[in-house]
Design an enzyme around this catalytic site. Structure first.
Site, PDB file in Angstrom:
ATOM      1  N   TYR A   2       0.851  -1.177   0.000  1.00  0.00           N
ATOM      2  CA  TYR A   2       0.000   0.000   0.000  1.00  0.00           C
ATOM      3  C   TYR A   2       0.894   1.236   0.000  1.00  0.00           C
ATOM      4  O   TYR A   2       2.032   1.197   0.473  1.00  0.00           O
ATOM      5  CB  TYR A   2      -0.938   0.016   1.214  1.00  0.00           C
ATOM      6  CG  TYR A   2      -0.235   0.037   2.560  1.00  0.00           C
ATOM      7  CD1 TYR A   2      -0.009   1.243   3.239  1.00  0.00           C
ATOM      8  CD2 TYR A   2       0.203  -1.141   3.167  1.00  0.00           C
ATOM      9  CE1 TYR A   2       0.629   1.260   4.468  1.00  0.00           C
ATOM     10  CE2 TYR A   2       0.841  -1.133   4.394  1.00  0.00           C
ATOM     11  CZ  TYR A   2       1.056   0.071   5.050  1.00  0.00           C
ATOM     12  OH  TYR A   2       1.696   0.095   6.262  1.00  0.00           O
ATOM     13  N   SER A  12       4.887  -1.595   7.395  1.00  0.00           N
ATOM     14  CA  SER A  12       5.324  -2.529   6.357  1.00  0.00           C
ATOM     15  C   SER A  12       5.597  -1.825   5.033  1.00  0.00           C
ATOM     16  O   SER A  12       6.389  -2.315   4.224  1.00  0.00           O
ATOM     17  CB  SER A  12       4.291  -3.641   6.163  1.00  0.00           C
ATOM     18  OG  SER A  12       3.062  -3.130   5.687  1.00  0.00           O
ATOM     19  N   HIS A  24      -2.329  -7.088  18.419  1.00  0.00           N
ATOM     20  CA  HIS A  24      -3.787  -7.086  18.244  1.00  0.00           C
ATOM     21  C   HIS A  24      -4.401  -8.443  18.582  1.00  0.00           C
ATOM     22  O   HIS A  24      -5.354  -8.892  17.919  1.00  0.00           O
ATOM     23  CB  HIS A  24      -4.162  -6.666  16.828  1.00  0.00           C
ATOM     24  CG  HIS A  24      -3.364  -5.486  16.310  1.00  0.00           C
ATOM     25  ND1 HIS A  24      -3.043  -4.388  17.092  1.00  0.00           N
ATOM     26  CD2 HIS A  24      -2.797  -5.244  15.096  1.00  0.00           C
ATOM     27  CE1 HIS A  24      -2.327  -3.525  16.364  1.00  0.00           C
ATOM     28  NE2 HIS A  24      -2.158  -4.027  15.166  1.00  0.00           N
ATOM     29  N   ASP A  43      -2.954   2.494  16.877  1.00  0.00           N
ATOM     30  CA  ASP A  43      -2.673   1.986  15.527  1.00  0.00           C
ATOM     31  C   ASP A  43      -2.691   3.118  14.491  1.00  0.00           C
ATOM     32  O   ASP A  43      -2.712   2.856  13.295  1.00  0.00           O
ATOM     33  CB  ASP A  43      -3.654   0.883  15.122  1.00  0.00           C
ATOM     34  CG  ASP A  43      -3.219   0.143  13.859  1.00  0.00           C
ATOM     35  OD1 ASP A  43      -2.015  -0.093  13.681  1.00  0.00           O
ATOM     36  OD2 ASP A  43      -4.092  -0.183  13.022  1.00  0.00           O
TER      37      ASP A  43
END
Length: 297
Positions: free
Chosen positions: A49, A77, A180, A248
């Site tokens: 992404y 990432s 998570h 997050d």
């Protein structure tokens, strides 16, 4: 979906609400990220992404708005194993941020020491296939054996992988944090198969922690995230000394249903009703892992 001129997506709100819940002084947002700025810290050619810039200035402004004192910045990432964006944010934090890196397992001991000097206190192993192409468990174990003193390993996976990962997790020679909660199906409730498996893992070793985070990812029903609260509250109660919490932000890959960070903060007293649980979740536990040199009153 918000796209800039380069087709990059934004996954966070520009006008987070001010939470009603006031975190205790010294509270730590123990899971957040930074993106870029890409002109200075380009994204990995393997990135799944391409987000809009979400740099340290925006992160620290949100920290202050939400009432937190410190951040733990986890390497995103999209930046691969180039940790410069994370290190840059830590360097700009005036000592109020520490980090978790993503590294090539062939990293040298000298490079690990450099990351330690830059404020990194752990490395992350990601097993989500939609985010990474390769997750070599044998090489991960090799680098885990060479970490600087006091570091830990963060592991990110989905619930259906936990049984297969157990031998790997058992072999990690340093403390472990499960991101998570291993993405359980919270509609199963606190006694569902996914959370039972996580509890078995936590019971197997006293040095495994978990982040009770990401209701926006885990509760498909959305706000007010009642399934998440019902499933996770008992976990916080039973493992109060080994739970962490984080926003997050900037919520990678959540551009289709961007959460309100203020509303996420307001969930904290719903999953940790007692003030002492809140202090452990937000201060005592993350400080023990990331700022062990600081004496917490």
């Amino acid at each position: 979906m918000s796209l800039d001129a380069n087709g990059r997506v934004r996954s966070w709100t520009l006008d987070s609400s001010k939470p009603r819940y006031v975190p205790p002084p010294g509270a730590v947002d123990a899971h957040c990220h930074v993106f870029g700025p890409a002109v200075e810290f380009p994204f990995s050619p393997n990135a799944k992404y391409l987000p809009q810039d979400a740099g340290p200035e925006a992160l620290f402004a949100l920290r202050d708005r939400l009432g937190f004192t410190r951040n733990v910045i986890v390497q995103a990432s999209c930046h691969g194993t180039d940790n410069r964006a994370t290190l840059n944010a830590i360097a700009k934090s005036a000592g109020r941020a520490r980090g978790v890196a993503v590294v090539d397992p062939a990293i040298s001991d000298a490079e690990l020491e450099g990351l330690d000097q830059g404020g990194i206190r752990g490395i992350r192993f990601n097993f989500l296939k939609r985010l990474v192409d390769d997750a070599p468990k044998d090489k991960f174990l090799e680098v885990a054996k060479r970490l600087p003193a006091g570091w830990h390993v963060v592991v990110y996976f989905e619930a259906d992988l936990l049984e297969a990962l157990r031998p790997f997790l058992d072999a990690i020679p340093v403390p472990i944090i499960i991101d998570h909660m291993g993405r359980p199906d919270v509609t199963q409730g606190p006694g569902g198969a996914d959370l039972r498996a996580l509890r078995q893992l936590l019971d197997s070793r006293g040095d495994i922690w978990t982040k009770v985070s990401c209701p926006d990812r885990l509760d498909a029903a959305g706000p007010p995230y009642d399934d998440f609260v019902a499933a996770v509250g008992p976990l916080v109660e039973d493992y109060g000394d080994r739970v962490l919490w984080g926003t997050d932000w900037p919520h990678p890959n959540m551009e289709s249903r961007i959460p309100d960070d203020g509303a996420l903060v307001d969930l904290i007293p719903r999953i940790a009703p007692a003030p002492e649980l809140q202090r452990k979740l937000l201060i005592g536990n993350p400080m023990k892992l990331y700022w062990p040199e600081v004496i917490v009153p």
